[in-house]
Write a protein that holds these residues in place. Structure first.
Motif, PDB file in Angstrom:
ATOM      1  N   VAL A 313       0.827  -1.208   0.000  1.00  0.00           N
ATOM      2  CA  VAL A 313       0.000   0.000   0.000  1.00  0.00           C
ATOM      3  C   VAL A 313       0.860   1.255   0.000  1.00  0.00           C
ATOM      4  CG1 VAL A 313      -1.778   1.298   1.236  1.00  0.00           C
ATOM      5  CG2 VAL A 313      -1.921  -1.192   1.108  1.00  0.00           C
ATOM      6  N   GLN A 314       1.958   1.235   0.736  1.00  0.00           N
ATOM      7  CA  GLN A 314       2.842   2.404   0.754  1.00  0.00           C
ATOM      8  C   GLN A 314       3.376   2.701  -0.642  1.00  0.00           C
ATOM      9  OE1 GLN A 314       4.128   4.405   3.762  1.00  0.00           O
ATOM     10  NE2 GLN A 314       2.009   3.767   4.057  1.00  0.00           N
ATOM     11  N   THR A 315       3.683   1.655  -1.388  1.00  0.00           N
ATOM     12  CA  THR A 315       4.138   1.841  -2.767  1.00  0.00           C
ATOM     13  C   THR A 315       3.014   2.373  -3.645  1.00  0.00           C
ATOM     14  OG1 THR A 315       5.753   0.062  -2.506  1.00  0.00           O
ATOM     15  CG2 THR A 315       5.195   0.696  -4.748  1.00  0.00           C
ATOM     16  N   MET A 316       1.776   1.925  -3.413  1.00  0.00           N
ATOM     17  CA  MET A 316       0.620   2.461  -4.147  1.00  0.00           C
ATOM     18  C   MET A 316       0.479   3.961  -3.902  1.00  0.00           C
ATOM     19  SD  MET A 316      -2.562  -0.149  -3.662  1.00  0.00           S
ATOM     20  CE  MET A 316      -2.418  -1.903  -3.862  1.00  0.00           C
ATOM     21  N   TYR A 317       0.563   4.365  -2.647  1.00  0.00           N
ATOM     22  CA  TYR A 317       0.453   5.782  -2.320  1.00  0.00           C
ATOM     23  C   TYR A 317       1.480   6.608  -3.104  1.00  0.00           C
ATOM     24  CZ  TYR A 317      -2.771   5.546   1.714  1.00  0.00           C
ATOM     25  OH  TYR A 317      -3.868   5.400   2.528  1.00  0.00           O
ATOM     26  N   ALA A 318       2.708   6.087  -3.184  1.00  0.00           N
ATOM     27  CA  ALA A 318       3.766   6.816  -3.882  1.00  0.00           C
ATOM     28  C   ALA A 318       3.551   6.799  -5.395  1.00  0.00           C
ATOM     29  CB  ALA A 318       5.124   6.215  -3.528  1.00  0.00           C
ATOM     30  N   ALA A 319       3.263   5.632  -5.952  1.00  0.00           N
ATOM     31  CA  ALA A 319       3.177   5.486  -7.405  1.00  0.00           C
ATOM     32  C   ALA A 319       1.924   6.128  -7.988  1.00  0.00           C
ATOM     33  CB  ALA A 319       3.219   4.006  -7.774  1.00  0.00           C
ATOM     34  N   GLU A 320       0.807   6.064  -7.257  1.00  0.00           N
ATOM     35  CA  GLU A 320      -0.459   6.565  -7.794  1.00  0.00           C
ATOM     36  C   GLU A 320      -0.764   8.000  -7.382  1.00  0.00           C
ATOM     37  OE1 GLU A 320      -2.213   4.900  -9.981  1.00  0.00           O
ATOM     38  OE2 GLU A 320      -0.801   3.214  -9.853  1.00  0.00           O
TER      39      GLU A 320
END
Length: 375
Positions: A313-320
């Motif tokens: 989820v942390q990567t989603m926050y950054a990427a999206e």
């Protein structure tokens, strides 16, 4: 110029929280209502409590809501298929007001709101204390990122600054801003859009205009003086972030003050925006997950907050959404580069002062700044 510069982690350690959606309630249908034990493995609440079959989450609308409902909710339901998820969207101030109004019978379990509004809610006694026993992934959040009294968990953050429409700036041969004071340059007249100081965007910009001219939140006068000039450059103050976006998109304005995350998100959508972290520095805006006091579904809420801190989820926050992760995750090099800013120039606001002075500043804004618009 009076300036306090520390690392981003020190900022949140010293302030506990900082000051940034719209929309309406939107249910998210999930998998079956049948109660099932959570699958083994992964980071799960230490007690391994059976989760309730319902969870109501409140947070920002627009792109945040889309990411939550289209991806995060679905991933959560892969792990906890018995939990039916509902999303209530709105700006942070609206969400806190709603939780306060429902204090005797909470209808929301989890909020994900900006730090300044989370702090107001803490002062109102709206949040439950959260520990690592409740949310094991809190152990991944550095101590400097902890929220005051463990009344919430920072899940991401983004710096404030100046965004500009690079296409319009080039077309009109306008200056590229480097400083907060550049907003008061005569060449920018007719090309600025800002929110008033009731919004975090306008309030943070006013405080930083004070810092850039020898003041601070404790001496806001220099900020108000600059804001008078800027107000005279604009036909009106925008009422929302959506209006700022519309003004930049329609090219009725070239410059605004908001966060890097918003700027990069709009750039990804095709708006030719560039973000500047001003040379005087700026504050940052964290998004904080809270467990509403006396929530009806506390175990599901704890599991969900824990899930927000997973690497996925942390990567989603950054990427999206271009939010900086709250925990240490490995991002692709190009994305990590996009999220870089000079963390040595993060400015620390005294939020006790900000909280105590906001009503006074709003009154002063209405008396001194609003009448100066367009003059």
């Amino acid at each position: 110029m009076k300036k306090k510069a520390l690392s981003i982690l020190s900022v949140i350690a010293l302030t506990g929280s900082l000051l940034a959606g719209c929309g309406t309630s939107a249910p998210q249908s999930s998998a079956p209502q049948k109660s099932e034990p959570a699958p083994a493995g992964g980071n799960q609440p230490a007690a391994q409590a059976q989760l309730e079959d319902t969870l109501v989450v409140a947070g920002n609308g627009a792109t945040v809501e889309k990411l939550m409902k289209d991806h995060i909710f679905k991933k959560f339901n892969e792990k906890y298929p018995n939990v039916k998820l509902t999303y209530v969207s709105g700006v942070s101030t609206e969400i806190v007001a709603k939780v306060k109004a429902q204090k005797n019978s909470p209808q929301i379990d989890v909020t994900i709101i900006e730090g300044g509004e989370q702090e107001k809610g803490r002062q109102e006694g709206l949040w439950e204390t959260i520990t690592e026993a409740d949310v094991p992934n809190m152990a991944k959040v550095p101590a400097d990122l902890k929220i005051r009294d463990d009344s919430g968990v920072t899940v991401n953050f983004t710096p404030m600054g100046i965004s500009y429409n690079a296409e319009l700036v080039k077309e009109k041969n306008l200056p590229v801003p480097k400083s907060w004071n550049d907003l008061a340059k005569p060449e920018l007249k007719g090309y600025i859009t800002m929110t008033d100081i009731a919004s975090n965007f306008g309030r943070s910009a006013t405080i930083m205009l004070a810092y850039a001219n020898g003041g601070s939140e404790k001496n806001i006068d220099p900020g108000f003086e600059k804001l008078k000039t800027i107000a005279s450059y604009m036909p009106t103050f925008a009422k929302s972030a959506a209006q700022l976006q519309q003004n930049l998109q329609s090219k009725s304005a070239a410059y605004t003050t908001w966060t890097m995350a918003r700027s990069l998100t709009q750039k990804k959508a095709g708006l030719p925006l560039e973000f500047v972290f001003p040379e005087e520095g700026a504050n940052v805006v964290p998004n904080v997950a809270t467990l509403v006091k006396n929530a009806k579904h506390p175990e599901a809420a704890k599991a969900f907050i824990d899930f927000l801190l997973t690497e996925e989820v942390q990567t989603m926050y950054a990427a999206e959404l271009y939010y900086n992760p709250a925990v240490d995750v490995k991002l692709p090099d190009d994305l990590a580069k996009q999220l870089e800013f000079d963390r040595s120039k993060v400015v620390i606001f005294d939020y006790d002062v900000v909280g105590n002075k906001t009503a006074e500043w709003l009154d002063r804004f209405n008396r001194e700044i609003a009448p100066n618009v367009g003059k």
